[in-house]
Write an enzyme that holds these catalytic residues in place. Structure first.
Site, PDB file in Angstrom:
ATOM      1  N   GLU A 179      -6.680   4.404   8.244  1.00  0.00           N
ATOM      2  CA  GLU A 179      -6.460   5.824   7.922  1.00  0.00           C
ATOM      3  C   GLU A 179      -7.692   6.419   7.257  1.00  0.00           C
ATOM      4  O   GLU A 179      -7.993   7.602   7.434  1.00  0.00           O
ATOM      5  CB  GLU A 179      -5.202   5.958   7.049  1.00  0.00           C
ATOM      6  CG  GLU A 179      -3.931   5.724   7.883  1.00  0.00           C
ATOM      7  CD  GLU A 179      -2.746   5.167   7.116  1.00  0.00           C
ATOM      8  OE1 GLU A 179      -2.762   5.183   5.878  1.00  0.00           O
ATOM      9  OE2 GLU A 179      -1.800   4.702   7.792  1.00  0.00           O
ATOM     10  N   SER A 227       3.962  -2.411  10.223  1.00  0.00           N
ATOM     11  CA  SER A 227       5.410  -2.468  10.426  1.00  0.00           C
ATOM     12  C   SER A 227       6.032  -3.805  10.023  1.00  0.00           C
ATOM     13  O   SER A 227       6.953  -4.298  10.681  1.00  0.00           O
ATOM     14  CB  SER A 227       5.763  -2.123  11.884  1.00  0.00           C
ATOM     15  OG  SER A 227       5.373  -0.794  12.180  1.00  0.00           O
ATOM     16  N   LYS A 244      -0.010   4.226  -0.109  1.00  0.00           N
ATOM     17  CA  LYS A 244      -0.643   5.377   0.558  1.00  0.00           C
ATOM     18  C   LYS A 244      -0.471   6.625  -0.323  1.00  0.00           C
ATOM     19  O   LYS A 244      -0.553   6.517  -1.540  1.00  0.00           O
ATOM     20  CB  LYS A 244      -0.106   5.532   1.980  1.00  0.00           C
ATOM     21  CG  LYS A 244      -0.211   4.206   2.760  1.00  0.00           C
ATOM     22  CD  LYS A 244       0.018   4.324   4.230  1.00  0.00           C
ATOM     23  CE  LYS A 244      -0.144   2.941   4.881  1.00  0.00           C
ATOM     24  NZ  LYS A 244      -0.058   2.973   6.334  1.00  0.00           N
ATOM     25  N   ASN A 289       0.859  -1.180   0.000  1.00  0.00           N
ATOM     26  CA  ASN A 289       0.000   0.000   0.000  1.00  0.00           C
ATOM     27  C   ASN A 289       0.895   1.231   0.000  1.00  0.00           C
ATOM     28  O   ASN A 289       1.527   1.533   1.010  1.00  0.00           O
ATOM     29  CB  ASN A 289      -0.887  -0.037   1.257  1.00  0.00           C
ATOM     30  CG  ASN A 289      -1.750   1.207   1.400  1.00  0.00           C
ATOM     31  OD1 ASN A 289      -1.814   2.041   0.496  1.00  0.00           O
ATOM     32  ND2 ASN A 289      -2.419   1.332   2.537  1.00  0.00           N
ATOM     33  N   HIS A 292      -9.383   0.912   5.336  1.00  0.00           N
ATOM     34  CA  HIS A 292      -8.098   1.091   6.022  1.00  0.00           C
ATOM     35  C   HIS A 292      -8.306   2.035   7.218  1.00  0.00           C
ATOM     36  O   HIS A 292      -9.110   2.963   7.139  1.00  0.00           O
ATOM     37  CB  HIS A 292      -7.065   1.670   5.046  1.00  0.00           C
ATOM     38  CG  HIS A 292      -5.670   1.629   5.592  1.00  0.00           C
ATOM     39  ND1 HIS A 292      -5.218   2.514   6.539  1.00  0.00           N
ATOM     40  CD2 HIS A 292      -4.631   0.796   5.334  1.00  0.00           C
ATOM     41  CE1 HIS A 292      -3.974   2.229   6.848  1.00  0.00           C
ATOM     42  NE2 HIS A 292      -3.585   1.187   6.131  1.00  0.00           N
ATOM     43  N   GLU A 350      -4.857  -5.179  10.761  1.00  0.00           N
ATOM     44  CA  GLU A 350      -3.850  -4.144  10.981  1.00  0.00           C
ATOM     45  C   GLU A 350      -4.116  -3.441  12.301  1.00  0.00           C
ATOM     46  O   GLU A 350      -4.979  -2.546  12.367  1.00  0.00           O
ATOM     47  CB  GLU A 350      -3.901  -3.111   9.849  1.00  0.00           C
ATOM     48  CG  GLU A 350      -3.615  -3.676   8.479  1.00  0.00           C
ATOM     49  CD  GLU A 350      -3.048  -2.605   7.555  1.00  0.00           C
ATOM     50  OE1 GLU A 350      -2.128  -2.934   6.821  1.00  0.00           O
ATOM     51  OE2 GLU A 350      -3.508  -1.447   7.604  1.00  0.00           O
TER      52      GLU A 350
HETATM   53  O1  LIG Z   1      -1.584  -0.633   4.624  1.00  0.00           O
HETATM   54  C1  LIG Z   1      -0.520  -0.807   5.210  1.00  0.00           C
HETATM   55  C2  LIG Z   1      -0.406  -0.612   6.620  1.00  0.00           C
HETATM   56  O2  LIG Z   1      -1.054   0.521   7.073  1.00  0.00           O
HETATM   57  C3  LIG Z   1       0.931  -0.856   7.213  1.00  0.00           C
HETATM   58  O3  LIG Z   1       1.785   0.254   7.070  1.00  0.00           O
HETATM   59  P1  LIG Z   1       3.329   0.107   7.551  1.00  0.00           P
HETATM   60  O4  LIG Z   1       3.842  -1.150   6.925  1.00  0.00           O
HETATM   61  O5  LIG Z   1       3.992   1.338   7.042  1.00  0.00           O
HETATM   62  O6  LIG Z   1       3.277   0.004   9.031  1.00  0.00           O
END
Ligand SMILES: O=C[C@H](O)COP(=O)(O)O
Length: 248
Positions: free
Chosen positions: A95, A208, A11, A9, A93, A163
């Site tokens: 977010e 993470s 983002k 992702n 998600h 998540e």
């Molecule tokens: O969509 C992915 C997640 O929000 C994980 O993000 P991250 O791997 O940067 O912690």
């Protein structure tokens, strides 16, 4: 069960200058047995589809509207994502739930729209740190699952991503026991609700995930892949995670 899935992702990151990063990933995924998916910002879906060329790299969106078309300024429908070359879409998600007030009911409507457009929906669930401290993690993800999935979910049409909100982008991860507890709970819940299809649904862990912790996470029961944020922006890091999944 469908193949294991390594999903990235991006983002709100990436631009037309990201082509070399994607190009560097392609030879690394040529012989893997798992599926590899990148979900860039909507502006890059078509470009990334072109960068992927004839490789097996799958492309997805990060959100879609519940309606197919209409007066929804700034929004994108599932059909539009499919038309642009996407095969998957991330929905619910944390977010989006936090930044845009998305509720389980909204995620359910979007998931229905994704299915109608032929997209695989990756539905995200996860507890906040306060909810975990309150011993409510299983209650929270159970309620999100109950509220976010429409009728007719199958192992081919839907993926669940667990998540924990407090693990996203923080470098902190749950213990392997905590990941296993939630994934086993999700598997039991989905199998009870959906029978064989629930047993076939892929359950991704996200939060993470890095090359250094991927192998131990993928060894946990009922972890069928990962939803990777930051590490998916770097082809070398993402490749390390993909290789760990392929070897699991
Ligand atoms: O969509 C992915 C997640 O929000 C994980 O993000 P991250 O791997 O940067 O912690």
């Amino acid at each position: 069960m469908p193949k294991k899935l390594a999903a990235g992702n991006w983002k709100m990151n990436g631009s037309s200058a990201s082509a070399p990063e994607v190009a560097a990933l392609l030879p690394r995924i040529a012989d893997v047995s798992c599926q590899v998916l990148l979900c860039p910002p909507a502006t890059l879906v078509t470009s990334m589809k072109n960068w992927a060329g004839s490789s097996d790299l799958l492309i997805g969106g990060q959100d879609c509207h519940a309606n197919e078309s209409g007066a929804h300024t700034g929004d994108i429908s599932a059909a539009m994502l499919a038309d642009a070359g996407a095969t998957h879409v991330i929905l619910g998600h944390s977010e989006r739930r936090a930044d845009h007030g998305e509720t389980d009911a909204m995620v359910k409507a979007k998931t229905r729209a994704a299915h109608a457009a032929g997209l695989v929906a990756i539905v995200c669930v996860g507890e906040t740190e306060a909810e975990r401290d309150d011993s409510r993690a299983l209650d929270v993800v159970g309620a999100q699952i109950a509220g976010s999935l429409p009728d007719g979910v199958t192992g081919d049409s839907t993926v669940i991503a667990y998540e924990p909100v407090w693990a996203i982008g923080t470098g902190r991860t749950p213990t392997l026991e905590q990941i296993g507890e939630v994934h086993d709970f999700l598997r039991d819940t989905l199998t009870r609700q959906l029978g064989t299809e629930g047993a076939n649904l892929r359950l991704l862990y996200g939060g993470s995930v890095k090359p250094g912790n991927a192998a131990e996470i993928f060894a946990v029961s009922n972890v069928d892949g990962a939803l990777v944020g930051g590490a998916s922006l770097n082809s070398s890091d993402f490749s390390g995670i993909i290789e760990a999944l392929d070897a699991a």
